[in-house]
Design an enzyme around this catalytic site. Structure first.
Site, mmCIF file in Angstrom:
data_model
loop_
_atom_site.group_PDB
_atom_site.id
_atom_site.type_symbol
_atom_site.label_atom_id
_atom_site.label_comp_id
_atom_site.label_asym_id
_atom_site.label_seq_id
_atom_site.Cartn_x
_atom_site.Cartn_y
_atom_site.Cartn_z
ATOM 1 N N ASP A 128 28.807 69.993 34.636
ATOM 2 C CA ASP A 128 28.027 69.418 33.537
ATOM 3 C C ASP A 128 27.910 67.912 33.757
ATOM 4 O O ASP A 128 28.263 67.395 34.820
ATOM 5 C CB ASP A 128 28.717 69.729 32.199
ATOM 6 C CG ASP A 128 30.011 68.954 32.055
ATOM 7 O OD1 ASP A 128 30.564 68.519 33.077
ATOM 8 O OD2 ASP A 128 30.474 68.759 30.914
ATOM 9 N N GLU A 159 30.663 77.404 24.573
ATOM 10 C CA GLU A 159 29.919 76.754 25.652
ATOM 11 C C GLU A 159 28.447 76.569 25.303
ATOM 12 O O GLU A 159 27.847 75.558 25.641
ATOM 13 C CB GLU A 159 30.069 77.550 26.955
ATOM 14 C CG GLU A 159 31.461 77.485 27.555
ATOM 15 C CD GLU A 159 31.918 76.058 27.854
ATOM 16 O OE1 GLU A 159 31.058 75.169 27.997
ATOM 17 O OE2 GLU A 159 33.133 75.829 27.931
ATOM 18 N N TYR A 191 25.683 75.993 34.700
ATOM 19 C CA TYR A 191 26.894 75.424 34.106
ATOM 20 C C TYR A 191 27.640 76.464 33.271
ATOM 21 O O TYR A 191 28.842 76.686 33.447
ATOM 22 C CB TYR A 191 26.593 74.190 33.223
ATOM 23 C CG TYR A 191 27.778 73.931 32.327
ATOM 24 C CD1 TYR A 191 28.925 73.365 32.865
ATOM 25 C CD2 TYR A 191 27.800 74.372 31.012
ATOM 26 C CE1 TYR A 191 30.068 73.220 32.094
ATOM 27 C CE2 TYR A 191 28.939 74.235 30.237
ATOM 28 C CZ TYR A 191 30.066 73.653 30.777
ATOM 29 O OH TYR A 191 31.196 73.535 30.028
#
Length: 362
Positions: A144, A43, A126
């Site tokens: 996102d 991520e 996020y």
DNA sequence: TAAACGTGGCT
DNA sequence: TAGCCAAGTTT
């Protein structure tokens, strides 16, 4: 607070989206693991970065730092070297800071609550939601750019997605739409749809599994959404660079400041050129006045632009020599062409190194 | 809130 | 070509 979901058939949307995802999702390296640390690394790398770019970095990074302990104990220079070329280098340093925090304060286990995970360096709204939902299947939003684009079209939301506060609107929508037991697949499906079907330009609406639930498509407005303010173009900055080599074939390099652009990366000595001044003269006076270095500059060997998100470097590179006894330390090194490769450089300076290596082999 | 913070691919 | 964009966060 918002009424974007009035008269919206959430259950049908969930079913169509999840069904499509189960059949069409890409086989990506981070989808083959449930290790929260591995999900976390993916991520961070994926922030503002394309999937195809991330894949080889992800593989190499976890080979070198397979566990939280391995990354926590690594030297920062090793971590930056593994990140070299990926950009946004504070991500790497923040990740290591956060991993050390997890090791010290959470017994090496990535926390699974919104409050705890959000305190980690480099983990914003996020990423917190992405880790919690993907690794722990917790029903929290992971909003996102993909999710804002997809939902702006599905729900016909016209807020400017370039504005920071707009994200909250989408988070609220996701909180109401997310299936309590399929958070991981639902969040990933929204992003995957944005990446594969509901693309920024020319969305493939005819192939879309939720076409009949899409208000923008119903109105023929899919190309007009999302609304996004333009960002201003990068500011031009002239940079004069010196490739200085001594009689023993050693090159002079220095470490950049520990904060700001390309923090802690290595580079060839350089300076900004004031408006209207000559690159070579500015560089010469830079060495004389600010470095007390007796450098002799020769001809220009490269001339190219390098564009960042907010700055455009207009580089001019000069070859040169020096004959002082330069004192090496943590910020300044004298290295040959082979030793250069062990230090992390930004892409623009890597480009200079590639040229030197090419000449050396010719 | 808006600017700082990288890079490479696509149009 | 020049601009836009990609699984954002920090200050």
């Amino acid at each position: 607070m918002f009424n974007f979901l009035d008269n919206f058939d959430i259950e049908t949307f969930q079913k169509d989206l999840l069904s499509w995802f189960s059949r069409h999702k890409r086989d990506l390296p981070w989808r083959r693991t449930k290790d929260p640390y591995h999900i976390w690394v993916s991520e961070i790398m994926l922030q503002q970065t394309r999937v195809e770019t991330v894949i080889p970095y992800f593989e190499r990074f976890l080979e070198e730092f397979p566990t939280i302990e391995a990354l926590a104990e690594a030297g920062e220079e090793k971590v930056l070297k593994a990140w070299e070329g990926l950009g946004y280098y504070s991500r790497a340093r923040n990740l290591q800071t956060a991993v050390r925090e997890v090791k010290e304060s959470y017994g090496g286990v990535v926390p699974d609550t919104e409050d705890e995970i959000a305190t980690l360096k480099g983990v914003g709204p996020y990423t917190a939601g992405a880790i919690l939902s993907i690794a722990y299947n917790k029903p929290v939003p992971a909003v996102d750019g993909n999710v804002m684009r997809v939902l702006s079209r599905i729900l016909f939301i016209e807020e400017d997605i370039a504005k920071a506060k707009t994200r909250k609107i989408f988070e609220q929508a996701v909180r109401e739409m997310i299936p309590p037991d399929s958070a991981s697949n639902f969040n990933q499906a929204l992003m995957e749809l944005g990446a594969i079907v509901c693309t920024p330009t020319s969305p493939a609406c005819l192939l879309c599994p939720v076409q009949k639930e899409c208000r923008a498509f119903h109105e023929g407005m899919q190309e007009q959404l999302p609304v996004k303010a333009k960002k201003k173009p990068p500011k031009p900055v002239k940079i004069a660079v010196a490739v200085l080599e001594n009689a023993k074939g050693k090159f002079l390099i220095n470490r950049r400041p520990k904060e700001g652009l390309l923090a802690n990366l290595w580079e060839f000595p350089n300076c900004e050129v004031e408006a209207g001044k000559d690159y070579k003269e500015q560089l010469q006076s830079f060495f004389k006045n600010e470095c007390q270095l007796n450098a002799v500059l020769h001809e220009e060997i490269m001339d190219f632009d390098h564009v960042f998100s907010h700055i455009k470097w207009e580089l001019s590179v000069f070859r040169g020599t020096f004959n002082n006894n330069v004192m090496e330390n943590e910020e300044i090194k004298l290295v040959n062409l082979q030793e250069l490769q062990r230090f992390p450089f930004s892409v623009s300076h890597k480009k200079i190194i590639r040229r030197l290596v090419k000449w050396n082999s010719d």
